[in-house]
Design an enzyme around this catalytic site. Structure first.
Site, PDB file in Angstrom:
ATOM      1  N   LYS A 165      -4.032  -1.396 -26.449  1.00  0.00           N
ATOM      2  CA  LYS A 165      -4.962  -1.290 -27.593  1.00  0.00           C
ATOM      3  C   LYS A 165      -6.073  -0.285 -27.283  1.00  0.00           C
ATOM      4  O   LYS A 165      -6.505   0.468 -28.163  1.00  0.00           O
ATOM      5  CB  LYS A 165      -5.521  -2.673 -27.921  1.00  0.00           C
ATOM      6  CG  LYS A 165      -4.448  -3.616 -28.466  1.00  0.00           C
ATOM      7  CD  LYS A 165      -4.908  -5.064 -28.462  1.00  0.00           C
ATOM      8  CE  LYS A 165      -3.848  -5.992 -29.028  1.00  0.00           C
ATOM      9  NZ  LYS A 165      -4.135  -7.416 -28.819  1.00  0.00           N
ATOM     10  N   GLY A 222      -1.055 -23.090 -27.481  1.00  0.00           N
ATOM     11  CA  GLY A 222      -0.202 -22.066 -28.106  1.00  0.00           C
ATOM     12  C   GLY A 222      -0.823 -20.679 -28.151  1.00  0.00           C
ATOM     13  O   GLY A 222      -0.272 -19.774 -28.763  1.00  0.00           O
ATOM     14  N   GLY A 242       6.687 -10.900 -38.993  1.00  0.00           N
ATOM     15  CA  GLY A 242       7.636 -10.507 -40.039  1.00  0.00           C
ATOM     16  C   GLY A 242       7.791 -11.574 -41.110  1.00  0.00           C
ATOM     17  O   GLY A 242       7.844 -11.267 -42.306  1.00  0.00           O
ATOM     18  N   ASP A 287      -1.822  -5.813 -22.525  1.00  0.00           N
ATOM     19  CA  ASP A 287      -1.977  -5.827 -23.985  1.00  0.00           C
ATOM     20  C   ASP A 287      -3.279  -5.111 -24.385  1.00  0.00           C
ATOM     21  O   ASP A 287      -3.285  -4.249 -25.273  1.00  0.00           O
ATOM     22  CB  ASP A 287      -1.985  -7.290 -24.452  1.00  0.00           C
ATOM     23  CG  ASP A 287      -2.208  -7.429 -25.946  1.00  0.00           C
ATOM     24  OD1 ASP A 287      -1.253  -7.208 -26.707  1.00  0.00           O
ATOM     25  OD2 ASP A 287      -3.346  -7.743 -26.347  1.00  0.00           O
ATOM     26  N   ILE A 327      -8.310  -7.436 -38.090  1.00  0.00           N
ATOM     27  CA  ILE A 327      -9.598  -6.720 -38.189  1.00  0.00           C
ATOM     28  C   ILE A 327      -9.346  -5.271 -38.579  1.00  0.00           C
ATOM     29  O   ILE A 327      -8.597  -4.561 -37.907  1.00  0.00           O
ATOM     30  CB  ILE A 327     -10.365  -6.739 -36.839  1.00  0.00           C
ATOM     31  CG1 ILE A 327     -10.574  -8.169 -36.356  1.00  0.00           C
ATOM     32  CG2 ILE A 327     -11.689  -6.007 -36.965  1.00  0.00           C
ATOM     33  CD1 ILE A 327     -11.202  -8.253 -34.962  1.00  0.00           C
TER      34      ILE A 327
HETATM   35  N1  LIG Z   1       1.987 -12.280 -33.155  1.00  0.00           N
HETATM   36  C1  LIG Z   1       0.799 -11.705 -33.212  1.00  0.00           C
HETATM   37  O1  LIG Z   1      -0.229 -12.372 -33.291  1.00  0.00           O
HETATM   38  C2  LIG Z   1       0.691 -10.233 -33.200  1.00  0.00           C
HETATM   39  C3  LIG Z   1       1.794  -9.422 -33.048  1.00  0.00           C
HETATM   40  N2  LIG Z   1       1.675  -8.082 -33.069  1.00  0.00           N
HETATM   41  C4  LIG Z   1       2.843  -7.231 -32.912  1.00  0.00           C
HETATM   42  O2  LIG Z   1       3.750  -7.492 -33.974  1.00  0.00           O
HETATM   43  C5  LIG Z   1       5.082  -7.292 -33.530  1.00  0.00           C
HETATM   44  C6  LIG Z   1       5.890  -8.550 -33.815  1.00  0.00           C
HETATM   45  O3  LIG Z   1       5.311  -9.627 -33.100  1.00  0.00           O
HETATM   46  P1  LIG Z   1       5.736 -11.142 -33.370  1.00  0.00           P
HETATM   47  O4  LIG Z   1       6.123 -11.313 -34.788  1.00  0.00           O
HETATM   48  O5  LIG Z   1       4.659 -11.963 -32.785  1.00  0.00           O
HETATM   49  O6  LIG Z   1       7.028 -11.238 -32.461  1.00  0.00           O
HETATM   50  P2  LIG Z   1       8.225 -12.285 -32.598  1.00  0.00           P
HETATM   51  O7  LIG Z   1       8.909 -12.298 -31.288  1.00  0.00           O
HETATM   52  O8  LIG Z   1       7.754 -13.571 -33.185  1.00  0.00           O
HETATM   53  O9  LIG Z   1       9.142 -11.573 -33.679  1.00  0.00           O
HETATM   54  C7  LIG Z   1       9.954 -10.463 -33.428  1.00  0.00           C
HETATM   55  C8  LIG Z   1      11.256 -10.711 -34.138  1.00  0.00           C
HETATM   56  O10 LIG Z   1      12.065  -9.537 -34.076  1.00  0.00           O
HETATM   57  C9  LIG Z   1      13.416  -9.955 -33.900  1.00  0.00           C
HETATM   58  N3  LIG Z   1      14.196  -8.859 -33.341  1.00  0.00           N
HETATM   59  C10 LIG Z   1      14.220  -8.416 -32.057  1.00  0.00           C
HETATM   60  N4  LIG Z   1      15.078  -7.387 -31.954  1.00  0.00           N
HETATM   61  C11 LIG Z   1      15.603  -7.180 -33.170  1.00  0.00           C
HETATM   62  C12 LIG Z   1      16.529  -6.254 -33.706  1.00  0.00           C
HETATM   63  N5  LIG Z   1      17.106  -5.333 -32.940  1.00  0.00           N
HETATM   64  N6  LIG Z   1      16.811  -6.311 -35.018  1.00  0.00           N
HETATM   65  C13 LIG Z   1      16.233  -7.238 -35.803  1.00  0.00           C
HETATM   66  N7  LIG Z   1      15.328  -8.147 -35.370  1.00  0.00           N
HETATM   67  C14 LIG Z   1      15.030  -8.099 -34.064  1.00  0.00           C
HETATM   68  C15 LIG Z   1      13.327 -11.162 -32.985  1.00  0.00           C
HETATM   69  O11 LIG Z   1      14.495 -11.958 -33.098  1.00  0.00           O
HETATM   70  C16 LIG Z   1      12.081 -11.849 -33.529  1.00  0.00           C
HETATM   71  O12 LIG Z   1      12.400 -12.787 -34.530  1.00  0.00           O
HETATM   72  C17 LIG Z   1       4.973  -6.917 -32.049  1.00  0.00           C
HETATM   73  O13 LIG Z   1       4.966  -5.525 -31.922  1.00  0.00           O
HETATM   74  C18 LIG Z   1       3.627  -7.495 -31.643  1.00  0.00           C
HETATM   75  O14 LIG Z   1       3.052  -6.820 -30.559  1.00  0.00           O
HETATM   76  C19 LIG Z   1       0.471  -7.451 -33.269  1.00  0.00           C
HETATM   77  C20 LIG Z   1      -0.664  -8.200 -33.431  1.00  0.00           C
HETATM   78  C21 LIG Z   1      -0.653  -9.640 -33.343  1.00  0.00           C
HETATM   79  N1  LIG Z   2      -1.328 -11.606 -27.341  1.00  0.00           N
HETATM   80  C1  LIG Z   2      -2.332 -11.003 -28.151  1.00  0.00           C
HETATM   81  C2  LIG Z   2      -1.975 -11.114 -29.609  1.00  0.00           C
HETATM   82  C3  LIG Z   2      -1.594  -9.858 -30.196  1.00  0.00           C
HETATM   83  O1  LIG Z   2      -2.161  -8.803 -30.183  1.00  0.00           O
HETATM   84  C4  LIG Z   2      -3.673 -11.698 -27.955  1.00  0.00           C
HETATM   85  O2  LIG Z   2      -3.745 -12.693 -27.231  1.00  0.00           O
HETATM   86  O3  LIG Z   2      -4.642 -11.199 -28.500  1.00  0.00           O
HETATM   87 NA    NA Z   3      -6.444  -4.235 -36.881  1.00  0.00          NA
END
Ligand SMILES: NC(=O)C1=CN([C@@H]2O[C@H](COP(=O)(O)OP(=O)(O)OC[C@H]3O[C@@H](n4cnc5c(N)ncnc54)[C@H](O)[C@@H]3O)[C@@H](O)[C@H]2O)C=CC1
Ligand SMILES: N[C@@H](CC=O)C(=O)O
Ligand code: NA
Length: 437
Positions: A209, A191, A19, A205, A140
């Site tokens: 997908k 990390g 986000g 996960d 991708i």
């Molecule tokens: N981080 C990555 O590399 C990738 C993430 N994703 C997907 O993207 C989405 C977000 O992932 P991240 O950003 O990594 O997670 P994150 O945990 O870093 O961010 C999620 C955010 O949403 C907030 N949140 C939770 N409940 C809430 C609510 N009710 N209202 C407002 N904010 C709320 C949390 O406080 C947190 O800051 C997930 O669905 C994840 O599976 C997909 C591909 C890759």
């Molecule tokens: N945890 C996943 C990241 C998001 O899709 C990964 O390791 O590929």
């Molecule tokens: Na993609």
């Protein structure tokens, strides 16, 4: 139709890794985005859990809110970006956003794999778009190619390395000879792996997908509950070394296949498990935490999509791509292609999946044992391709590589072997994918 020049209003739900990068790009790319969409793209709200949390991006004054439901139901939002993750409240917020007239972009693989059809039906009813390119293999472009570029072709197989954490671990095991636990520790220190790595390591996960990929590739509904899943925790340094001896490498693969049935109907097989693939296969060269998806289709042949499958900024790139698409559609008052599930294909049980197998069997080293082991394979209709024997005093290890057989045939063979006096242990069974029979 939204008038040219009238801003399109965007709300972002969640300001974590993805986000915050979406918010950054919306601000930094504002001029280009306006030119590409044909109207300014205005960030009007960012829903967060805590207003005072530290963030990777500066959110303009007055845009932060803890009332996500209030934001999506304002009635004047054109596009809602859901990057909260998890099932609830993400599902209710997406449904509410669609009911209140917004199109939705989401990165939420868990939700789409578990309950995609509910969301697709709501989008259809609302006449709005629901796009989710970021949900599979991060940056991708793979979902749009499956949905649009290959819409005139027949996809027969999708093989994906769709989890970066497990690819990093298996790559470390391959290059350094490390065991699983040491490689996981390194992934955590760098990390890649989370403190609780269960979703990645156990294949949840990748299974989510795989469900999304199979649904799009085969025009049918596949949920995560339909996907056979095995993680990588049981992959040993010995397995990796064995793969090396066969000029193979071990990868966690998401495998989606179209299979013709004896009655002429086509069904799908969807599975996630570690497998050996030849080093000459394009997926074998996918190193570290990178992802790749290998697609086979009737007319195009073989295609490979490669790149970063995770990370805030790469994932935000995919989110922004969807955002531009749905914003253009809103501006022109049209919908892009929605769910395509007309084929309504059955999902086969794992027992009917067909592949080759690498089976390591610890046996007594005495005359006739090889023949009895070969007989066990033959009795269950599993044809042997190669056998290698390594002697160790009075015991030996037989490494059998089979021709293609069903998983049910292989399981019956293993049960048979385990009951034989001359077999001390079936020490490893691994599927072999991606090569000629
Ligand atoms: N981080 C990555 O590399 C990738 C993430 N994703 C997907 O993207 C989405 C977000 O992932 P991240 O950003 O990594 O997670 P994150 O945990 O870093 O961010 C999620 C955010 O949403 C907030 N949140 C939770 N409940 C809430 C609510 N009710 N209202 C407002 N904010 C709320 C949390 O406080 C947190 O800051 C997930 O669905 C994840 O599976 C997909 C591909 C890759
Ligand atoms: N945890 C996943 C990241 C998001 O899709 C990964 O390791 O590929
Ligand atoms: Na993609």
């Amino acid at each position: 139709m939204t008038e040219s020049g009238k801003p399109l209003k965007v709300a972002v739900l969640g300001c974590g890794s993805v986000g915050s990068q979406v918010v950054r790009l919306l601000q930094e790319q504002a001029t280009d985005l306006a030119a590409r969409v044909g109207s300014p793209v205005e960030l009007v709200g960012v829903a967060v859990r805590r207003l005072d949390a530290a963030r990777e991006v500066e959110v303009p004054e007055g845009l932060l809110t803890t009332d996500a439901e209030g934001l999506v139901s304002r009635g004047d939002i054109d596009v809602v970006v859901e990057v909260i993750g998890g099932i609830e409240p993400a599902r209710s917020l997406i449904l509410s956003a669609l009911e209140h007239g917004a199109s939705v972009v989401s990165a939420n693989k868990a939700l789409l794999a578990e309950d995609g059809p509910t969301l697709f039906e709501a989008a259809e009813k609302a006449g709005r778009d629901l796009y989710y390119e970021a949900a599979v293999a991060g940056a991708i472009p793979i979902l749009r190619p499956l949905r649009e570029s290959l819409a005139g072709d027949k996809v027969t197989r999708v093989l994906g390395i769709v989890n970066g954490t497990t690819n990093f671990i298996l790559d470390k095991m391959d290059t350094s000879g490390a065991g699983f636990a040491d490689a996981l520790e390194e992934a955590q220190a760098l990390g890649y792996a989370e403190a609780d790595p269960t979703a990645d390591v156990e294949g949840f996960d990748a299974a989510a997908k795989a469900a999304i990929l199979a649904s799009l590739a085969f025009h049918t509904r596949v949920t995560d509950a339909d996907v056979y899943r095995e993680g990588i925790a049981e992959v040993s340094a010995t397995d990796v070394a064995s793969a090396r001896e066969m000029n193979c490498v071990v990868k966690l693969l998401a495998i989606c296949e179209l299979r013709e049935q004896p009655d002429g109907e086509e069904a799908v097989s969807v599975r996630v498990h570690p497998a050996m693939i030849p080093r000459s296969h394009p997926l074998a060269s996918v190193r570290e935490a990178y992802n790749a998806v290998f697609v086979e289709s009737e007319a195009a042949g073989q295609l490979m999509f490669y790149g970063p499958g995770a990370g805030g900024s790469p994932t935000a790139s995919a989110v922004l791509g969807d955002l531009v698409t749905v914003a253009r559609n809103r501006r022109n008052d049209v919908r892009g292609p929605g769910e395509s599930s007309y084929a309504d294909r059955a999902v086969l049980p794992m027992g009917e999946a067909r592949t080759r197998y690498h089976v390591a069997i610890d046996v007594d080293d005495r005359a006739g044992v090889l023949a009895t082991v070969a007989t066990a394979f033959a009795e269950h209709g599993v044809s042997i391709r190669t056998v290698r024997q390594e002697g160790r005093d009075d015991d030996a290890q037989l490494v059998v590589v089979s021709h293609e057989a069903t998983d049910a045939q292989l399981s019956a063979t293993v049960a048979h072997l385990q009951g034989m006096d001359s077999v001390r242990e079936v020490s490893s069974v691994m599927r072999v994918e991606g090569g000629a029979e």
